[in-house]
Design a protein around this motif. Structure first.
Motif, short mmCIF file in Angstrom:
data_model
loop_
_atom_site.label_atom_id
_atom_site.label_comp_id
_atom_site.label_asym_id
_atom_site.label_seq_id
_atom_site.Cartn_x
_atom_site.Cartn_y
_atom_site.Cartn_z
N GLU A 59 5.36 -3.29 -0.06
CA GLU A 59 4.20 -2.48 0.34
C GLU A 59 2.96 -2.88 -0.44
OE1 GLU A 59 4.49 -0.31 2.88
OE2 GLU A 59 6.60 -0.90 3.05
N ASN A 83 -2.23 -3.55 -8.28
CA ASN A 83 -3.25 -4.59 -8.31
C ASN A 83 -2.81 -5.71 -9.23
OD1 ASN A 83 -5.68 -3.24 -6.86
ND2 ASN A 83 -5.01 -1.68 -8.32
N ASP A 88 1.97 -2.39 -3.54
CA ASP A 88 1.35 -1.34 -4.36
C ASP A 88 0.76 -1.96 -5.62
OD1 ASP A 88 2.17 0.62 -2.56
OD2 ASP A 88 4.12 0.80 -3.53
N MET A 90 0.85 -1.18 0.00
CA MET A 90 0.00 0.00 0.00
C MET A 90 0.89 1.23 0.00
SD MET A 90 -2.89 1.11 2.79
CE MET A 90 -3.90 -0.30 2.35
N LYS A 91 0.53 2.22 -0.76
CA LYS A 91 1.34 3.43 -0.86
C LYS A 91 1.34 4.12 0.48
CE LYS A 91 3.71 5.93 -3.82
NZ LYS A 91 4.82 5.35 -4.59
N LYS A 92 2.54 4.39 1.04
CA LYS A 92 2.66 5.02 2.34
C LYS A 92 3.40 6.34 2.19
CE LYS A 92 1.13 1.22 4.29
NZ LYS A 92 1.21 0.31 3.17
N ASP A 133 -0.98 -5.83 4.70
CA ASP A 133 -0.75 -4.45 4.29
C ASP A 133 0.70 -4.23 3.87
OD1 ASP A 133 -0.95 -1.72 3.91
OD2 ASP A 133 -0.94 -1.22 6.04
N TYR A 134 1.62 -4.76 4.67
CA TYR A 134 3.03 -4.64 4.31
C TYR A 134 3.85 -5.69 5.03
CZ TYR A 134 3.41 -1.92 8.72
OH TYR A 134 3.35 -1.51 10.02
N VAL A 182 -2.66 -9.09 -5.41
CA VAL A 182 -2.58 -7.77 -4.79
C VAL A 182 -3.80 -6.98 -5.21
CG1 VAL A 182 -1.26 -5.63 -4.63
CG2 VAL A 182 -0.07 -7.82 -4.71
N ALA A 231 -5.84 -3.20 -4.06
CA ALA A 231 -5.99 -1.99 -3.25
C ALA A 231 -4.84 -1.82 -2.26
CB ALA A 231 -7.33 -1.99 -2.52
N GLY A 232 -3.64 -2.17 -2.71
CA GLY A 232 -2.48 -1.97 -1.87
C GLY A 232 -2.25 -3.02 -0.81
N CYS A 233 -2.89 -4.18 -0.93
CA CYS A 233 -2.71 -5.25 0.05
C CYS A 233 -2.55 -6.59 -0.65
CB CYS A 233 -3.91 -5.34 1.01
SG CYS A 233 -4.04 -3.95 2.15
#
Length: 568
Positions: free
Chosen positions: A35, A39, A37, A1-3, A272-273, A76, A78-80
């Motif tokens: 992370e 899909n 990122d 996921m973009k952090k 998530d990461y 993957v 939605a960032g997960c």
């Protein structure tokens, strides 16, 4: 996921400060991560699908699933990362199974560091989600590293289970478990710990972490340590963790996790990461705030109270006294007790104490000198009840007893805490340090006999109680071999009161001084067996007592008298 990078650094700073006094080494530098990122398919540069069935066509522990490389089982979104276990008939490698899932190997392996995995965990009956590690050298056909590095069979490769759910069915949902598998303990290993999350793990993210140093491995839930593995003796049997390990993520079905719900359709572990931290820059910061002061003093021991802070999370203390030395490592910023034993009574000692970190940086105020004079060694500790701990704590406490027969010393401890389960005990020798498994007598009573001792010498021992969820260690007790402290007389009425026969076979006859006498009798671990008020002439029936040593205490107007009674 973009952090947001600043948010990531701030979150890790908070985690580091939270755990500063909990882990022995703080790892600061992010060396590998995903992370998740985007899909679609997982990043093949980071992960490998392990799908090859073991010999016989079934995964271990009677599991019911096929692991696949299908995007429906791992993807993957939605960032997960989603690892999905599904109920569906699937044929592969000549075997048809009714469930599919995914088992991912990281293509990154490392030695020493910290892993953080932020995830939601499935809890449906029969699911067995796991975040875990194996030695890069594991000989397991179909694993990513096997072809090039697979030289060691399991468990010689070492296994670190960071998080498992569903295999401790006696525990509530949201209870997660960590475990260590080594040649010294594997399968139903005794090296386990666990804790219950403070919120639903299926619908809420939690951070599952493992902190691995050359000294110990600690497990954390949401940045709080709940279990630490730190065997006293580190060799190939107990510590195959001096080589690189890699990460595995999977959901197994059935097997140890029990019966799969007939209503099960599918369930996901949502990650998530994944982040791995090590220390890649040289540590040049020396310990600060170093203090060393005098604690309790006995006829054979001196307690030193030590404290210092260091950015690494661990401070090493070196003590020199005469020709002797002692070394120990403690968590930064926490005052700890170091007891120096086997000293001579009524003797002056000078202790020179230095502090450093594990990189060799030394405190600017090294050394600190502490002077102490031991007392006259009039008494030793033979038995009683205590709650003091040298590691962690006790909710109630423990009974302890030392008994000499010839040149052998029988040491017995009983854990009185009622909130501990799966208890095992290990006897800790203070100098030189050693650990020995104790024998369970009954309940939480454990014993160990040490042989070939020198009568008149002082020995020091503690007991580590390991249990589901952690461990607690008693304080160290000093005992003079050959002592029988229970024979000590607290009043001068011994010649006026009589107890016979001793040794006793069935009935013990008491001739006491008062018409009302309070008597108690305990066994060697302090359990009270008799507690009553009796007349001056009293017969105590001991026919049902087991053979051994008992302690009779008589309290009346003439004082208190303690008598050791031998039961044939």
């Amino acid at each position: 996921m973009k952090k947001n990078t600043l948010q990531m650094l701030f979150a890790f700073f908070l985690a580091s400060q939270c755990c500063f006094a909990q882990v022995d080494v703080v790892y600061n530098d992010l060396v590998w991560s995903d992370e998740f990122d985007g899909n679609g398919a997982i990043n093949s540069n980071n992960w490998f699908h392990q799908t090859q069935l073991p010999a016989g066509g079934n995964w271990y522990n009677n599991e019911a699933q096929h692991y696949t490389n299908l995007e429906t089982n791992s993807f993957v979104d939605a960032g997960c990362l989603n690892i999905v276990a599904k109920k569906e008939s699937y044929t592969n490698q000549g075997f048809t199974k009714q469930y599919t899932s995914a088992r991912l190997n990281s293509k990154f392996a490392f030695k020493y560091g910290r892993i953080d995995v932020r995830a939601k965990i499935p809890v449906e009956a029969g699911t067995w989600p796991a975040i875990w590690m194996l030695g890069k050298n594991v000989n397991e056909d179909g694993g990513y590293f096997d072809a090039a590095y697979g030289t060691s069979n399991w468990p010689a490769c070492g296994e670190i289970d960071i998080m498992e759910h569903g295999i401790t069915r006696s525990k509530p949902i949201n209870y997660i478990q960590s475990a260590m598998h080594t040649p010294s303990s594997y399968g139903s290993t005794t090296n386990v710990g666990g804790t219950e999350a403070n919120s639903d793990i299926a619908n809420n993210y939690h951070i599952y972490s493992m902190n691995w140093s050359p000294n110990q491995i600690s497990f954390l839930l949401d940045n709080v340590v709940y279990y630490t593995y730190n065997p006293a003796v580190k060799d190939a049997s107990t510590w195959p963790f001096d080589k690189e390990q890699y990460l595995l993520l999977n959901i197994a079905m059935g097997g140890v996790a029990g019966t799969i719900s007939p209503d099960f359709v599918e369930s996901s572990m949502v990650i998530d990461y994944v982040r791995v931290y090590q220390n890649t820059t040289a540590d040049t910061q020396a310990p600060t705030n170093f203090t060393a002061t005098l604690g309790s003093v006995t006829g054979s021991s001196v307690e030193l109270l030590l404290n210092a802070t260091d950015n690494s999370g661990t401070v090493a203390y070196d003590v020199t006294y005469g020709a002797e030395t002692a070394s120990v490592s403690f968590a930064s910023g926490v005052q700890k007790s170091l007891v120096i034993t086997n000293l001579s009574p009524n003797t002056g000692y000078t202790f020179s104490v230095s502090a450093s970190d594990l990189s060799g940086n030394v405190s600017v105020n090294n050394p600190i000198v502490v002077n102490a004079t031991t007392t006259e060694n009039k008494t030793t500790e033979c038995g009683g009840t205590d709650s003091a701990a040298s590691q962690n704590s006790f909710s109630v406490g423990y009974n302890y007893a030392f008994e000499t027969t010839g040149t052998d010393v029988k040491i017995t401890f009983e854990l009185l805490d009622t909130d501990k389960s799966g208890v095992v005990a290990y006897l800790w020798k203070e100098t030189p340090f050693g650990e020995m498994a104790m024998t369970n007598v009954s309940g939480n009573i454990f014993t160990k006999t040490i042989t070939g001792q020198t009568v008149g010498s002082t020995i020091g021992y503690a007991v580590k109680f390991a249990y589901s969820g952690g461990l607690s260690v008693t304080k160290y007790f000093s005992y003079v071999v050959g002592s029988s402290c229970a024979l000590g007389l607290e009043s001068s009425n011994e010649s006026k009161q009589f107890y016979y026969p001793n040794p006793v076979e069935n009935k013990l006859y008491l001739q006491l001084l008062d018409d009302q006498n309070k008597i108690t009798m305990t066994n060697i671990v302090g359990q009270k067996l008799v507690d009553e008020t009796v007349k001056s002439s009293h017969t105590l029936d001991m026919s049902t007592f087991e053979s051994g040593i008992y302690f009779l205490k008589v309290n009346n107007s003439h004082g208190i008298q303690n008598i050791k009674i031998m039961k044939k």
